[in-house]
Write an enzyme that holds these catalytic residues in place. Structure first.
Site, mmCIF file in Angstrom:
data_model
loop_
_atom_site.group_PDB
_atom_site.id
_atom_site.type_symbol
_atom_site.label_atom_id
_atom_site.label_comp_id
_atom_site.label_asym_id
_atom_site.label_seq_id
_atom_site.Cartn_x
_atom_site.Cartn_y
_atom_site.Cartn_z
ATOM 1 C CE LYS A 194 30.942 34.847 39.735
ATOM 2 N NZ LYS A 194 32.890 34.114 40.349
HETATM 3 N N1 PMP Z 1 36.741 30.411 40.428
HETATM 4 C C1 PMP Z 1 36.382 31.027 40.300
HETATM 5 C C2 PMP Z 1 36.274 31.089 42.035
HETATM 6 C C3 PMP Z 1 35.909 32.779 39.523
HETATM 7 O O1 PMP Z 1 35.739 33.332 40.043
HETATM 8 C C4 PMP Z 1 35.201 32.008 38.621
HETATM 9 C C5 PMP Z 1 34.903 33.152 37.820
HETATM 10 N N2 PMP Z 1 33.801 33.298 37.858
HETATM 11 C C6 PMP Z 1 35.564 31.097 37.930
HETATM 12 C C7 PMP Z 1 36.755 29.560 38.990
HETATM 13 C C8 PMP Z 1 35.426 30.016 36.522
HETATM 14 O O2 PMP Z 1 33.840 30.480 36.595
HETATM 15 P P1 PMP Z 1 32.773 30.501 35.514
HETATM 16 O O3 PMP Z 1 33.775 29.889 33.941
HETATM 17 O O4 PMP Z 1 32.402 30.003 35.609
HETATM 18 O O5 PMP Z 1 33.259 32.345 34.919
#
Ligand code: PMP
Length: 306
Positions: free
Chosen positions: A157
């Site tokens: 991320k």
């Molecule tokens: N894909 C992207 C590109 C994101 O930014 C997020 C948000 N964090 C997610 C998927 C979903 O991840 P999570 O469920 O861990 O928030």
């Protein structure tokens, strides 16, 4: 997050609580120039006079993994980071649902992409409501694609990746849609600009695999678990063709901010009957119970802050 001015009383910055106005970064910070940074997005739910933080440890583990992938030396242990989150949530004495944003980036020092300037770490927490329309969103397949796995680390991320999501989301909004759906470099469905994606076909839940060009979402993992363990559904991780998305019985996004958001239209094709699907609405309801600690079996995912 795009609307309104966000503010709270305190921010955790480089090891201590500082007042909101004093949580500042120098303009020479490498993180600003080159996007050298990582972050997390976590939700806390106000319930029974306390904030219930959902899957805090999992988020902070991903934070450290993202940092490791891009050579960012975070000068804090997992426990110290978890405590930083708890400390800033406590200090702000919130009485509503909140969003928590841990962020780490290279600060000022030298210039150039080779430099490894000192890392700064902050945890920002603030009041937060819905991110996407819980009644369902209309989506556009983006003209911007997810890069292949050897172009940018899709697993992490990382701040730099979010320029792509910004372009995709703004493009979708400019064309009158609520959200973008990005394809991977081979043309298969990858994810939204801040969400993973699921479709329902003949009672089976299908989502792109983790070896694809997606972030391994924590909400994605939560949904896969509750769909199998509570609803007894079959969940399949495989590539999804764009045509399958258009013709799915149901489709929805998952994400910390988006929670479970129904997708009611893609590229002007109505999904199912254009309403929130049966499986989607069951999962939405279960998810809201789980994040507020109402289902004992998943109590381990909650950190209470009083
Ligand atoms: N894909 C992207 C590109 C994101 O930014 C997020 C948000 N964090 C997610 C998927 C979903 O991840 P999570 O469920 O861990 O928030």
């Amino acid at each position: 997050m795009s609307k309104g001015v966000i503010q709270a009383n305190y921010v955790w910055l480089n090891g201590k609580l500082v007042e909101w106005e004093n949580a500042k970064v120098h303009v020479l910070a490498q993180g600003i120039h080159y996007g050298i940074g990582v972050f997390e997005g976590i939700r806390g739910y106000y319930d029974n006079d306390c904030i219930k933080i959902f899957r805090l440890e999992d988020h902070m583990k991903r934070f450290l993994k993202s940092a490791k992938i891009i050579h960012l030396e975070i000068p804090y242990t997992l426990d110290a980071l978890i405590n930083a989150v708890i400390e800033v949530v406590k200090a702000n004495n919130f009485k509503t649902d909140i969003y928590i944003r841990p962020v780490a980036f290279r600060g000022p020092g030298s210039i150039g992409v080779r430099a490894k300037n000192p890392v700064e770490v902050a945890v920002i927490a603030f009041e937060f409501g819905k991110y996407l329309k819980p009644t369902g969103v209309k989506c556009k397949i983006s003209s911007w694609r997810k890069p292949p796995a050897d172009s940018l680390p899709v697993y992490a991320k990382i701040a730099a990746m979010y320029l792509l999501y910004h372009l995709a989301a703004v493009e979708a909004n400019n064309c009158g849609f609520d959200e973008a759906i990005l394809l991977d470099s081979e043309g298969y469905v990858a994810e939204g600009s801040g969400e993973n994606i699921f479709i329902v076909k003949d009672g089976v839940l299908i989502t792109p695999p983790t070896y694809g060009a997606i972030l391994e979402g924590i909400t994605r993992d939560t949904i896969m678990k509750i769909a199998t363990e509570i609803l007894g559904m079959k969940v399949v991780e495989r590539r999804i063709k764009r045509e399958e998305l258009y013709t799915a019985d149901e489709a929805f996004f998952t994400g910390t901010a988006a929670e479970i958001t129904p997708i009611v239209e893609v590229d002007n094709r109505i999904i199912g009957d254009g309403q929130i699907g049966k499986v989607t609405s069951q999962l939405m309801e279960l998810y809201q119970k789980i994040v507020r600690g109402k289902i004992e079996k998943y109590g381990r995912w909650i950190t209470e802050v009083k």
